[in-house]
Design an enzyme around this catalytic site. Structure first.
Site, short mmCIF file in Angstrom:
data_model
loop_
_atom_site.label_atom_id
_atom_site.label_comp_id
_atom_site.label_asym_id
_atom_site.label_seq_id
_atom_site.Cartn_x
_atom_site.Cartn_y
_atom_site.Cartn_z
N ARG A 115 37.69 89.21 48.39
CA ARG A 115 38.08 90.21 49.32
C ARG A 115 37.68 91.73 49.16
O ARG A 115 37.12 92.32 50.10
CB ARG A 115 39.50 90.28 49.73
CG ARG A 115 39.85 88.95 50.68
CD ARG A 115 41.66 88.68 50.75
NE ARG A 115 42.11 88.39 49.44
CZ ARG A 115 42.95 89.18 48.95
NH1 ARG A 115 43.63 90.26 49.80
NH2 ARG A 115 43.46 88.95 47.83
N HIS B 209 50.08 85.47 45.58
CA HIS B 209 48.97 85.92 45.86
C HIS B 209 48.29 85.08 47.28
O HIS B 209 48.54 84.00 47.20
CB HIS B 209 47.88 85.18 44.68
CG HIS B 209 46.47 85.84 44.61
ND1 HIS B 209 45.78 85.72 45.50
CD2 HIS B 209 46.16 86.89 43.62
CE1 HIS B 209 44.50 86.46 45.12
NE2 HIS B 209 44.78 87.23 44.16
#
Lengths: 635, 249, 218
Positions: A273, A257
């Site tokens: 994000r 990740h």
């Protein structure tokens, strides 16, 4: 010896395990879930961002449908998934989401009117439609053509797990918490349940079942830096390897990740994000927009993680006592957004880092995050090799993720696979009768008793179990990480083989009766090292780059030779796994092509059944509005 | 060179007939950004491998690691040592059954609680897989989520005077759960049904209003407001019932 | 008729709710009484004539003769209601004490204050009520005589803070328990309650001073 009989034994009581148990229980079958922690503490609870399902309620998800979700999933998997499974998954996901709403999930809903959102740090406007008011909304996640990720603030896994466990309580499914399965009971043909150890009293128990499900989650704790909980040690895959028969599918498929915080590797959600957060380097400059002009920060996880590692290697990382890192910047989203929509992120930053994300940037770097591999099953969730054994969730290799999983597809998999496999398990149990052989049970119990007494007495040696584990984690982190190459992987395999020898010689320092945490790890450690060897060895064998598996020495995706799945088994006495291979998919609804993000050269497949699919595939029948925009490769 | 920390940790292993409850001291040098998660794991790995404690997510999400830290219940994983004095006392949560050292059996307690409050949406409507979902106001969804955030760590129960005195007391986590379902339009339970669960001395009327729960909740759930709301609603309901009995129509 | 019976049989057990609600009402009544009581007694600071005429008014209208015993009754009932919460067995007492010491949390300590002051008030309040109500009419001079006797001064000097603490804490706790005090206003209301308590204790002290030094005893 306490012995329990049941129709269905679920090893693991996270979302997938409980969903299967709920299905079986609602069909009238007796179910027991084993869980090494209280069920509501399962790692499913930690999933923050959300789950994907093509509802198409949000305006940015308009025109979404299972076909698009399917296509995104296949591309995300880098054509490594079983397309029949991915199709089944995409079609069922909306039903599963609505079912969870029926059971009480407070999904965030569409609020009509004008709103703003950020993409790549820029502000955009969107207008939600009045007629969609109050329907389940969605947010943006990496690697998807539409906004498809349904969420409850950023505690989606938590609410899903609590709601699922509410159903478990309602249906009276028994959960034996703090019980760890240590071996499957089988005769080489059929599985009859498991030997387990009670982590309250330390005593062994026997569970005899007509059907046994492994739903134990991933194996992140093979790595030093992982976002996974401390219990995610791959116990399901270890149980499978221990049978010598049941294969672990694609063990090398390990996802990193992009945003684990430094130093503790706690995950901050992709939602950061998705909602417009940006990644910045030591100079405070963005870099994803240069590497990935189209998707930018929202390219799939493997791509973002690799670019981040690449950027750090270029010397653009921020120096810290815990190694180099980059920045995640969500300051521009504003206090209100951060405090409501990204609340857990806000908490994590303040409580674990002492950083206020409203005014400060968050130190992040990639960390191990998800295991695409697991107990290999067929489309019904039935494990290869043993009748009566099933698997679902992250612990399984069902295989809808292939070599890379999309954000939001893991939570979705747990309840979708749980639902589908649950039905199949219930069908299996219908009219199923079993004869349990006591001598078989006795032998398996004796074997575990023997292991325990040898460990306690230090009969095989005096290796410190924590040292062995740390050595394994270091090797995995340093040589089987995001970027892989033949030299590193060979080194890793050799090292791990040495560690495997040490693991056989572990002796305990404490002899206290009861739960004894050192004993619990001691009983697992050999299996963990073997699983680590499966990962490293399979990664070494796979001489291509696909999805999360990135080989520096084989940068191209090799569809000619590697449209196949690794199947790893372990023969007792060996010091390496046995690897076999099978085709990724029987059906090629979408023939291998470009993903539209990431850099990959492709060696095309020459197999007519893969590429020369004469019939028009469903993907081409997708209505115009549903089509995913393709980005031309720029490499 | 960091501070020299002294940990006084409660030790008792009920499975070991030789074990007696006592406090044991450990010394550990503080490192940067140290949390009790880091400290306890180091103690186990470097000093005493038999030390029992629970961690799961180590990120404040799962609620496993609640313990008494210098007398206050809190999650160990998010407790930074730099906010603590040189001497740190760690005890297991009271009220819950002890498994060993700092580990308590909160799973059994919370399962019983969930059964008692019937912690699920009660509805007669069957699920229709082909239908669209029922719409809901987003504001309401967020309000439900606010209460749904409970992680069942047990801090509120450990900090509750009543729960410490009376083991049949339901505790703030249970009241919060009931409040959550009362707020949810999908749950068709009537006021009387809720009253049956919570309108008694083991329930909301046994609450002493000490607000230990409110002041220690690591997720900062507005427990106080749920307690007040429940007592008012349940009290009001009983008065209405009394008057309807006294003045039959 | 039959169906009605069934419906009634399904009714939950409500006694705890009634008792708790009554405890709240009795508490509110006693708080209001204590505040008015203080105001009435403090009227002596404006001169014995003022206090005497108020006392006379209350007696002439029989408010004192009826109200007094009624308050006494509520006072006792309130004690019985509240006492249900106080642990009388050693195990529970010890649990509560251990808990309070360990947690060291102000609101938890306040409850022990509440329980202890309640016990003291039961005894001292009863003595006070008995003395006053069996010796009507109330006059400033008679009260002054009692206080100037010495022992009664000590008695009231003890009772005053005990009772005001109990009233103040009780007032705050009622608000918390019934949800009028919420997370958002808790801090400011707690502050207000503290100031109120200090205010009443001050008025009480001034009044005692007046009785002791200024009012001419009978």
């Amino acid at each position: 010896m306490d012995t329990f009989y049941t129709d269905l034994l679920c090893i693991g009581a996270g979302l997938a395990g409980e969903r299967v148990a709920v299905e079986a229980a609602s069909r009238g079958f007796d179910s027991i879930c084993l869980s090494i922690v209280p069920p509501r503490r399962s790692h499913s609870s930690a999933a923050q961002g959300g789950m994907q399902a093509a509802l198409g309620n949000a305006c940015m998800g308009e025109g979404d449908c299972p076909d698009v979700h399917f296509a995104d999933t296949v591309k995300g998997s880098d054509w490594g998934c079983d397309q029949e499974v991915a199709r089944l998954f995409a079609e069922t996901a909306p039903i599963a989401v609505r079912e969870m709403a029926h059971w009480g999930i407070p999904w965030n809903r569409v609020v009509p009117g004008t709103g703003t959102f950020y993409k790549g740090g820029k502000e955009y406007q969107k207008i939600e439609k009045k007629e969609k008011e109050g329907f389940i909304t969605a947010r943006d996640f990496g690697g998807t053509a539409k906004w498809r990720t349904c969420y409850t603030s950023d505690g989606t896994g938590h609410t899903l797990l609590f709601t699922m466990d509410n159903q478990v309580v309602k249906l009276g499914v028994k959960v034996h918490d703090r019980v760890e399965a240590v071996a499957l009971i089988h005769d080489g043909q059929r599985c009859f349940g498991a030997v387990a150890r009670c982590l309250k009293t330390g005593k062994l128990r026997v569970y005899l079942a007509k059907a046994t499900l492994v739903a134990t989650g991933g194996y992140g704790r093979l790595y030093r830096e992982t976002t996974n909980a401390v219990i995610c040690d791959g116990s399901g895959a270890i149980l499978a390897l221990k049978t010598g028969i049941v294969p672990v599918g694609n063990p090398e498929a390990v996802q990193f990740h992009p945003t684990g915080i430094v130093p503790t590797s706690i995950l901050v959600t992709e939602g950061c994000r998705g909602d417009g957060g940006t990644l910045k380097d030591v100079d405070g400059k963005r870099f994803m927009d240069t590497y990935e002009p189209e998707k930018q920060e929202l390219a799939s996880r493997d791509v973002v993680s690799r670019w981040m590692t690449h950027h750090i290697r270029e010397g653009k990382g921020v120096k810290s006592p815990y190694g180099d890192h980059l920045w995640l910047d969500i300051r521009h989203l504003g206090e209100r957004h951060i405090k409501t929509k990204l609340r857990e992120v806000d908490e994590i930053c303040r409580e674990f880092l002492g950083v206020d994300p409203v005014t400060q940037m968050i130190p992040v770097r990639p960390a191990q995050h998800y295991s695409m591999g697991g107990v290999r099953t067929n489309r019904d969730g039935a494990a290869y090799g043993l009748d009566g054994l099933f698997s679902a969730g992250e612990g399984a290799c069902w295989d809808m993720h292939g070599l890379n999983r999309l954000g939001g597809n893991s939570l979705a998999e747990t309840i979708v696979a749980g639902r589908i496999v649950g039905e199949k398990v219930a069908d299996y149990l219908d009219g199923c009768e079993v004869t349990f052989k006591t001598e078989l049970v006795r032998d398996f119990v004796r074997q575990e008793e023997e292991i325990i007494s040898r460990l306690m007495a230090g009969k095989d040696g005096r290796e410190n179990v924590y040292d062995v584990r740390n050595a394994m984690q270091d090797v995995m982190m340093d040589y089987v990480g995001i970027f892989r190459n033949a030299t590193d992987l060979r080194h890793a395999v050799v090292q791990l083989q040495e560690i495997h020898e040490r693991a056989k010689k572990v002796g305990l320092r404490s002899s206290s009766p009861g739960a004894n945490p050192e004993l619990a790890l001691g009983m697992r450690i050999k299996g963990m090292v073997r699983l680590a060897l499966c990962v490293a060895y399979a990664a070494e064998q796979r001489t291509e780059s696909r999805g999360a598996h990135a080989r520096e020495d084989y940068p191209e995706r090799n569809d000619r030779d590697w449209l196949k799945r690794t199947l790893a088994t372990w023969k007792e006495g060996d010091d390496l796994p046995t690897l076999n291979f099978e085709p990724n998919s029987q059906v090629w609804e979408i023939p291998p092509g470009q993903r539209g993000y990431g850099v990959s050269k492709i060696i095309p497949s020459e197999d007519p059944s893969v590429v020369g699919n004469g019939e028009a595939s469903k993907a081409q029948e997708v209505p115009e509005v549903c089509k995913t925009p393709e980005t031309p490769e720029t490499n | 060179m960091g501070r020299q920390l002294k940990f006084n940790i409660f030790r008792y292993n009920p499975e070991d007939p030789k074990s007696v409850p006592h406090m044991e001291s450990f010394d550990l040098e503080e490192t940067e950004a140290m949390t009790l998660y880091i400290a306890l794991n180091r103690l186990r790995e470097e000093q005493d491998p038999s030390l029992q404690f629970d961690f799961m997510c180590r990120a404040g999400i799962c609620g496993s690691c609640a313990m008494m830290i210098n007398g206050r219940p809190d999650l160990a994983c998010h407790t930074k040592t730099k906010n603590l004095p040189d001497e740190i006392n760690l005890m297991p949560l009271p009220v819950f059954k002890l498994i060993g050292d700092l580990s308590v059996d909160s799973g059994t307690w919370f399962r019983a609680m969930n059964e008692k409050v019937q912690s699920w949406v009660h509805t007669d409507k069957p699920f229709d897989p082909n239908a669209e979902e029922e719409p809901m106001d987003n504001q309401l969804a967020e309000e439900i989520y606010e209460l749904e955030r409970c992680v069942e760590c047990g801090c509120c129960v450990a900090a509750c005077g009543k729960a410490n005195m009376r083991e049949d007391f339901m505790g703030a986590a249970a009241f919060n759960r009931i409040a959550r379902f009362m707020m949810d339009p999908r749950d068709e339970r009537t006021g009387t049904e809720y009253f049956e669960v919570v309108g008694n001395e083991e329930g909301i009327f046994g609450c002493l209003g000490l607000l230990g729960c409110e002041d220690v909740c690591p997720k900062e759930i507005p427990l106080q407001d749920q307690l007040g709301m429940l007592r008012r609603k349940m009290g009001w309901q009983s008065i209405r019932h009394l008057f309807s009995r006294l003045l039959p129509d | 008729m039959f169906t009605q019976n069934v419906a009634q049989a399904k009714q939950p057990y409500r006694t705890d709710a009634y008792l708790d609600t009554f405890q709240m009402f009795s508490g509110v009544a006693l708080i209001l009484f204590m505040w008015s009581h203080m105001v009435l007694v403090a009227s002596v600071n404006l001169g014995s004539r003022v206090m005497n005429s108020i006392a006379h008014f209350l007696e002439a209208t029989y408010l004192a003769q009826i109200g007094g015993p009624m308050i006494a009754l509520i006072f006792l009932a309130h004690f019985v209601m509240a006492a249900r919460k106080i642990p009388f067995n050693y195990k529970e007492q010890k649990a509560m004490w251990t808990h309070s010491v360990r947690l060291n949390h102000l609101d938890t300590w306040l409850w022990i204050v509440q329980a202890v002051t309640g016990m003291i008030i039961l005894i001292m309040g009863s003595i006070h009520m008995w003395t006053v109500l069996t010796d009507l009419p109330i006059t400033a001079a008679k009260s002054a005589a009692r206080i100037q006797g010495g022992w009664w001064l000590v008695f009231y000097m003890m009772l005053l803070p005990v009772i005001e603490l109990h009233v103040g804490v009780g007032f705050y706790r009622l608000g918390v328990k019934w949800g009028w005090i919420t997370r958002s206003n808790r801090k400011s209301l707690k502050n207000f309650e503290n100031r109120l308590t200090i205010g009443f204790i001050t008025i009480g002290l001034i009044t005692l001073f007046t009785f002791y030094f200024i009012i001419k005893a009978a």
